[in-house]
Motif scaffolding. Sequence first.
Motif, PDB file in Angstrom:
ATOM      1  N   LEU A   1      -5.414  -6.231   4.837  1.00  0.00           N
ATOM      2  CA  LEU A   1      -5.233  -4.842   4.409  1.00  0.00           C
ATOM      3  C   LEU A   1      -6.122  -4.508   3.215  1.00  0.00           C
ATOM      4  CD1 LEU A   1      -1.351  -4.625   4.751  1.00  0.00           C
ATOM      5  CD2 LEU A   1      -3.031  -3.318   6.103  1.00  0.00           C
TER       6      LEU A   1
ATOM      7  N   ILE B   1      -0.958  -2.122  -2.630  1.00  0.00           N
ATOM      8  CA  ILE B   1      -0.740  -2.413  -1.217  1.00  0.00           C
ATOM      9  C   ILE B   1       0.446  -3.366  -1.066  1.00  0.00           C
ATOM     10  CG2 ILE B   1      -1.732  -3.487   0.850  1.00  0.00           C
ATOM     11  CD1 ILE B   1      -4.500  -2.456  -0.209  1.00  0.00           C
TER      12      ILE B   1
ATOM     13  N   SER C   1       3.577  -1.428  -1.463  1.00  0.00           N
ATOM     14  CA  SER C   1       3.843  -0.623  -0.257  1.00  0.00           C
ATOM     15  C   SER C   1       4.524  -1.435   0.827  1.00  0.00           C
ATOM     16  CB  SER C   1       2.536  -0.048   0.301  1.00  0.00           C
ATOM     17  OG  SER C   1       1.903   0.779  -0.626  1.00  0.00           O
TER      18      SER C   1
ATOM     19  N   VAL D   1       3.997   0.494   6.194  1.00  0.00           N
ATOM     20  CA  VAL D   1       2.591   0.182   6.420  1.00  0.00           C
ATOM     21  C   VAL D   1       2.482  -0.307   7.861  1.00  0.00           C
ATOM     22  CG1 VAL D   1       0.584  -1.159   5.704  1.00  0.00           C
ATOM     23  CG2 VAL D   1       2.276  -0.417   3.993  1.00  0.00           C
TER      24      VAL D   1
ATOM     25  N   ALA E   1      -5.066   0.471   9.842  1.00  0.00           N
ATOM     26  CA  ALA E   1      -3.763   0.542   9.178  1.00  0.00           C
ATOM     27  C   ALA E   1      -3.479   1.982   8.758  1.00  0.00           C
ATOM     28  CB  ALA E   1      -3.730  -0.370   7.960  1.00  0.00           C
TER      29      ALA E   1
ATOM     30  N   THR F   1      -0.515   4.106   6.163  1.00  0.00           N
ATOM     31  CA  THR F   1       0.598   4.027   5.225  1.00  0.00           C
ATOM     32  C   THR F   1       1.341   5.348   5.245  1.00  0.00           C
ATOM     33  OG1 THR F   1      -0.620   2.492   3.817  1.00  0.00           O
ATOM     34  CG2 THR F   1       1.267   3.613   2.823  1.00  0.00           C
TER      35      THR F   1
END
Length: 170
Positions: free
Chosen positions: A31, A49, A52, A60, A76, A78
């Motif tokens: 990521l 990240i 998250s 995510v 990816a 979010t």
Amino acid sequence: MDRGMSVATAKPVTAFSASVRLAGLADLDALVALENASFVDERQTRRAIRYSLGSPTMSVLAAVIEDLAGEMLVGAATLERRRKGRIARIASLAVLSTRSGYGVGGLLLDAAEVEALVQGCSLVRLEVRFDNWSAIRLYERHGYSHYTTKEDYYQDGTSALCYEKALTAS
């Protein structure tokens, strides 16, 4: 709703050989690499990240492909929301440049909408650079409508177009 009862348990979504699942700590390095390859000024830090991935108000999503070497992250998204809120926000959506044009962005967008519904949201919003034509086309093809513009939104002074889509369970 329990994080384990979200996209991971929804009907599998595929585009070509890609599928989407909830990302976990094992995906952190991939990521971060995707974030660094996709964004110049507005990058999330490794710490952000990681946060998250464990946040109860964030999801995510990882788009992955399987090959002989195993699983590879190719995109990816979010998704953020407030506790008991009805509005979700796609804070980030990124696809490896080598997978651009293969439907991975649409796959992630669809999965983000499913996740938003599972989490009790009825509206999804997002911001996009006014000059990111491929992303704008993607969002408009998926039924998002422009509702306002935020001037001087990004660090470099670029404006953001704000889009939203009402969700319905189907």
